[in-house]
Scaffold this active site. Structure first.
Site, short mmCIF file in Angstrom:
data_model
loop_
_atom_site.label_atom_id
_atom_site.label_comp_id
_atom_site.label_asym_id
_atom_site.label_seq_id
_atom_site.Cartn_x
_atom_site.Cartn_y
_atom_site.Cartn_z
CG ASN A 149 6.93 -6.51 32.13
OD1 ASN A 149 7.08 -6.36 33.34
ND2 ASN A 149 6.24 -7.51 31.63
CD GLU A 171 0.77 0.38 38.73
OE1 GLU A 171 -0.11 0.14 37.87
OE2 GLU A 171 1.86 -0.20 38.75
CB CYS A 191 2.71 -6.67 18.42
SG CYS A 191 2.67 -8.36 17.75
#
Length: 198
Positions: A12, A86, A180
């Protein structure tokens, strides 16, 4: 002089929209490009690059056995750029083909993909792109749980984080969350929910 680029980011982060934007910019100037994607990615349809905002383009699907160098060398007229989505699913041989396209055919190659998997290990394609690329650029996004930069991918199954299993499990919002380092090690249990589907 042509170069090999690796643009990586977590899930994303906008990698697919970036590749479609680069293709558009070349083609708007009358410069043809070649779009490639992994045969493994069947989230939308095999042989397509699709962004979360709804843009999609047909792309040549490549697999472990694809000779990318020969495929590009046979195209006439020569493309101005080769764009790969990809790229984490590439093999060592695939990445060496990309380096040959740059060095022998003098065609720039831009590969886009994840750097590390949900276990925080490098994908094979990413490993060799990090070793062979002339330019390495990070496409940034923020953690699902806080405002820090997301650098890792958390695999989710039934609302629970998963740290073991097969490396390649094709999925999107329903399976993976960008986080994170802090929240990869310690995701806030009370806030673990999959991303919303569009």
């Amino acid at each position: 002089m042509a170069q090999l680029y690796f643009r990586y980011g977590t899930m994303n982060s906008g990698k697919s929209i970036e590749i479609l934007k680069v293709a558009y910019n070349y083609e708007e100037q009358g410069k043809p490009v070649v779009l490639l994607t992994s045969r493994l990615d069947d989230r939308d349809e095999v042989g397509y690059i699709s962004s979360r905002i709804g843009m999609r383009r047909k792309a040549y699907p490549i697999g472990n056995d694809t000779d990318i160098f020969d495929y590009i060398d046979d195209i006439s007229p020569r493309p101005y750029c080769v764009l790969i989505d990809e790229a984490q699913f590439l093999t060592r041989a695939n990445v060496y083909d990309l380096a040959r396209i740059v060095d022998e055919l003098d065609i720039p190659v831009m590969a886009f993909g994840l750097k590390n998997d949900f276990q925080n290990n490098l994908f094979e394609g990413s490993k060799y792109l990090l070793l062979l690329s002339d330019k390495i650029e990070e496409i940034k996004t923020i953690c699902h749980y806080c405002s820090r930069k997301a650098t890792m991918v958390l695999r989710m199954e039934d609302g629970e984080p998963v740290y073991e299993g097969v490396q390649v499990q094709i999925g999107g919002h329903e399976s993976y969350i960008s986080v994170c380092r802090k929240h990869w090690f310690n995701p806030p249990r009370e806030r673990i929910v999959p991303l919303k589907q569009n």
